[in-house]
Design a protein around this motif. Structure first.
Motif, PDB file in Angstrom:
ATOM      1  N   ARG A 242      39.442  53.253  11.686  1.00  0.00           N
ATOM      2  CA  ARG A 242      40.292  53.019  12.853  1.00  0.00           C
ATOM      3  C   ARG A 242      39.778  51.815  13.651  1.00  0.00           C
ATOM      4  O   ARG A 242      39.470  51.875  14.838  1.00  0.00           O
ATOM      5  CB  ARG A 242      40.349  54.258  13.750  1.00  0.00           C
ATOM      6  CG  ARG A 242      41.222  55.425  13.218  1.00  0.00           C
ATOM      7  CD  ARG A 242      42.542  54.940  12.700  1.00  0.00           C
ATOM      8  NE  ARG A 242      43.577  55.949  12.588  1.00  0.00           N
ATOM      9  CZ  ARG A 242      44.105  56.383  11.439  1.00  0.00           C
ATOM     10  NH1 ARG A 242      43.626  55.944  10.291  1.00  0.00           N
ATOM     11  NH2 ARG A 242      45.105  57.237  11.432  1.00  0.00           N
ATOM     12  N   THR A 243      39.712  50.685  12.947  1.00  0.00           N
ATOM     13  CA  THR A 243      39.259  49.433  13.554  1.00  0.00           C
ATOM     14  C   THR A 243      40.129  48.290  13.050  1.00  0.00           C
ATOM     15  O   THR A 243      40.822  48.409  12.037  1.00  0.00           O
ATOM     16  CB  THR A 243      37.783  49.120  13.200  1.00  0.00           C
ATOM     17  OG1 THR A 243      37.653  49.064  11.768  1.00  0.00           O
ATOM     18  CG2 THR A 243      36.836  50.164  13.770  1.00  0.00           C
TER      19      THR A 243
ATOM     20  N   SER B 226      48.685  59.916  17.649  1.00  0.00           N
ATOM     21  CA  SER B 226      49.863  60.586  17.093  1.00  0.00           C
ATOM     22  C   SER B 226      49.861  60.619  15.567  1.00  0.00           C
ATOM     23  O   SER B 226      50.862  61.012  14.953  1.00  0.00           O
ATOM     24  CB  SER B 226      51.138  59.892  17.582  1.00  0.00           C
ATOM     25  OG  SER B 226      51.247  59.938  18.983  1.00  0.00           O
ATOM     26  N   THR B 227      48.757  60.222  14.932  1.00  0.00           N
ATOM     27  CA  THR B 227      48.685  60.158  13.478  1.00  0.00           C
ATOM     28  C   THR B 227      49.021  61.500  12.838  1.00  0.00           C
ATOM     29  O   THR B 227      48.493  62.538  13.237  1.00  0.00           O
ATOM     30  CB  THR B 227      47.280  59.726  13.027  1.00  0.00           C
ATOM     31  OG1 THR B 227      47.026  58.414  13.524  1.00  0.00           O
ATOM     32  CG2 THR B 227      47.171  59.705  11.517  1.00  0.00           C
TER      33      THR B 227
ATOM     34  N   PRO C  69      48.616  54.927   5.526  1.00  0.00           N
ATOM     35  CA  PRO C  69      48.252  53.536   5.801  1.00  0.00           C
ATOM     36  C   PRO C  69      48.721  53.084   7.180  1.00  0.00           C
ATOM     37  O   PRO C  69      49.732  53.564   7.696  1.00  0.00           O
ATOM     38  CB  PRO C  69      48.976  52.755   4.696  1.00  0.00           C
ATOM     39  CG  PRO C  69      50.128  53.635   4.326  1.00  0.00           C
ATOM     40  CD  PRO C  69      49.641  55.042   4.468  1.00  0.00           C
ATOM     41  N   LEU C  70      47.972  52.169   7.760  1.00  0.00           N
ATOM     42  CA  LEU C  70      48.336  51.526   9.023  1.00  0.00           C
ATOM     43  C   LEU C  70      48.761  50.097   8.715  1.00  0.00           C
ATOM     44  O   LEU C  70      48.169  49.435   7.861  1.00  0.00           O
ATOM     45  CB  LEU C  70      47.154  51.534   9.997  1.00  0.00           C
ATOM     46  CG  LEU C  70      46.497  52.887  10.263  1.00  0.00           C
ATOM     47  CD1 LEU C  70      45.348  52.729  11.258  1.00  0.00           C
ATOM     48  CD2 LEU C  70      47.506  53.911  10.758  1.00  0.00           C
ATOM     49  N   HIS C  71      49.777  49.616   9.440  1.00  0.00           N
ATOM     50  CA  HIS C  71      50.282  48.260   9.215  1.00  0.00           C
ATOM     51  C   HIS C  71      50.005  47.383  10.427  1.00  0.00           C
ATOM     52  O   HIS C  71      49.771  47.881  11.528  1.00  0.00           O
ATOM     53  CB  HIS C  71      51.773  48.301   8.897  1.00  0.00           C
ATOM     54  CG  HIS C  71      52.081  49.054   7.641  1.00  0.00           C
ATOM     55  ND1 HIS C  71      51.745  48.595   6.388  1.00  0.00           N
ATOM     56  CD2 HIS C  71      52.681  50.259   7.434  1.00  0.00           C
ATOM     57  CE1 HIS C  71      52.125  49.456   5.470  1.00  0.00           C
ATOM     58  NE2 HIS C  71      52.705  50.486   6.082  1.00  0.00           N
ATOM     59  N   LEU C  72      50.067  46.072  10.212  1.00  0.00           N
ATOM     60  CA  LEU C  72      49.549  45.119  11.194  1.00  0.00           C
ATOM     61  C   LEU C  72      50.431  43.881  11.256  1.00  0.00           C
ATOM     62  O   LEU C  72      50.994  43.439  10.251  1.00  0.00           O
ATOM     63  CB  LEU C  72      48.129  44.719  10.766  1.00  0.00           C
ATOM     64  CG  LEU C  72      47.291  43.817  11.660  1.00  0.00           C
ATOM     65  CD1 LEU C  72      46.939  44.528  12.965  1.00  0.00           C
ATOM     66  CD2 LEU C  72      46.009  43.428  10.928  1.00  0.00           C
ATOM     67  N   ALA C  73      50.558  43.310  12.466  1.00  0.00           N
ATOM     68  CA  ALA C  73      51.209  42.020  12.672  1.00  0.00           C
ATOM     69  C   ALA C  73      50.505  41.335  13.839  1.00  0.00           C
ATOM     70  O   ALA C  73      49.905  41.999  14.694  1.00  0.00           O
ATOM     71  CB  ALA C  73      52.697  42.182  12.967  1.00  0.00           C
TER      72      ALA C  73
ATOM     73  N   TRP D 161      54.420  60.697  12.075  1.00  0.00           N
ATOM     74  CA  TRP D 161      55.581  61.096  11.269  1.00  0.00           C
ATOM     75  C   TRP D 161      56.702  60.073  11.428  1.00  0.00           C
ATOM     76  O   TRP D 161      57.331  59.667  10.462  1.00  0.00           O
ATOM     77  CB  TRP D 161      56.040  62.486  11.681  1.00  0.00           C
ATOM     78  CG  TRP D 161      57.115  63.025  10.796  1.00  0.00           C
ATOM     79  CD1 TRP D 161      58.435  63.147  11.085  1.00  0.00           C
ATOM     80  CD2 TRP D 161      56.961  63.505   9.449  1.00  0.00           C
ATOM     81  NE1 TRP D 161      59.124  63.678  10.006  1.00  0.00           N
ATOM     82  CE2 TRP D 161      58.245  63.910   8.982  1.00  0.00           C
ATOM     83  CE3 TRP D 161      55.867  63.637   8.589  1.00  0.00           C
ATOM     84  CZ2 TRP D 161      58.456  64.428   7.709  1.00  0.00           C
ATOM     85  CZ3 TRP D 161      56.080  64.151   7.315  1.00  0.00           C
ATOM     86  CH2 TRP D 161      57.359  64.538   6.890  1.00  0.00           C
ATOM     87  N   ALA D 162      56.960  59.670  12.657  1.00  0.00           N
ATOM     88  CA  ALA D 162      57.800  58.508  12.932  1.00  0.00           C
ATOM     89  C   ALA D 162      56.860  57.471  13.536  1.00  0.00           C
ATOM     90  O   ALA D 162      56.596  57.478  14.742  1.00  0.00           O
ATOM     91  CB  ALA D 162      58.933  58.852  13.900  1.00  0.00           C
ATOM     92  N   PRO D 163      56.283  56.584  12.714  1.00  0.00           N
ATOM     93  CA  PRO D 163      55.201  55.716  13.189  1.00  0.00           C
ATOM     94  C   PRO D 163      55.570  54.887  14.415  1.00  0.00           C
ATOM     95  O   PRO D 163      56.638  54.274  14.476  1.00  0.00           O
ATOM     96  CB  PRO D 163      54.914  54.815  11.975  1.00  0.00           C
ATOM     97  CG  PRO D 163      55.330  55.641  10.807  1.00  0.00           C
ATOM     98  CD  PRO D 163      56.537  56.384  11.270  1.00  0.00           C
TER      99      PRO D 163
END
Length: 249
Positions: A97-98, A119-120, A126-130, A144-146
């Protein structure tokens, strides 16, 4: 580019013959890559089988087919993105979580900032990034609804959270609008994502969503056509001109 879990082959168009022999990578599962438009490099993240083991970021020179350097990042990296200026790359690590920030001029790890995802739904999601303008980074939380979080990287603090709005389909049925993969325009004014509600269950519908960056919020502007089941852990791509979006269905 033709990928395997153990190596990377670089092909030369139009002859379709390997220009270089396979490039060995450090090990683990090859998760994602990003190409540098300013330098002759591809950056690849790998995640070992164990979530407790640190992942790696590899620097691959495509002019001579060599693995130049490998850096250690957090555990279970799941996404990688270049900054709009092109001087840094960010990696989000779902296990630790970094978010790792790497300088592309020196190939060094600048910092690694902790993030919070209360809320995970499942920590293995997977976590997504921008990356937006200035120090602004956006990431999803595997809910559940990211949800999408706007994160001031230098300060290490969340600026706001976007939980989406209901998407109404052609049958006039409202579906909660969670976020899948993310991509930002170079000026940071626009985000694109796809609707995701659930992880293999939930909603059988997905659309590409166009989000404008507002003051402490994201504003949905328009939706694309229905594309069937959400593509889950796949990238959403924006071409260099900012004209076309590519998304797996």
């Amino acid at each position: 580019f033709i990928l395997s879990l153990a190596s990377l082959l670089v092909f030369w168009h139009p002859m379709a013959q390997a220009q270089f022999p396979p490039i060995p990578l450090p090990g683990g599962a090859l998760v994602k890559m990003v190409a540098d438009s300013q330098r002759p490099y591809i950056y690849a993240i790998e995640a070992p089988a164990s979530d407790a083991t640190n992942g790696t970021l590899s620097f691959i020179n495509v002019t001579n087919g060599t693995l130049v350097k490998t850096l250690t990042v957090g555990t279970n990296p799941t996404d990688i993105v270049l900054s709009p200026v092109g001087d840094t790359v960010f990696v989000i690590n779902a296990g630790s979580r970094t978010i790792s920030k790497v300088d592309l001029n020196s190939f060094t790890l600048v910092s690694e900032k902790p993030i919070s995802t209360p809320s995970t739904y499942d920590v293995s999601n997977p976590l997504h990034l921008a990356v937006g303008g200035s120090n602004l980074v956006y990431f999803t939380d595997g809910a559940w609804a990211p949800n999408i979080y706007a994160f001031d990287y230098d300060a290490g603090t969340n600026l706001f959270e976007y939980s989406g709005v209901a998407y109404v389909d052609f049958q006039n049925t409202a579906t909660p609008n969670g976020a899948g993969g993310l991509i930002a325009t170079k000026n940071g004014s626009t985000l694109y994502t796809w609707l995701q509600y659930g992880w293999g269950a939930g909603s059988a519908e997905s659309v590409i969503t166009h989000l404008m960056v507002g003051i402490n919020t994201l504003v949905p502007v328009e939706y694309g056509p229905l594309q069937g089941r959400d593509p889950l852990d796949t990238p959403i791509l924006l071409d260099a001109s900012g004209k076309y979006i590519f998304n797996k269905v």
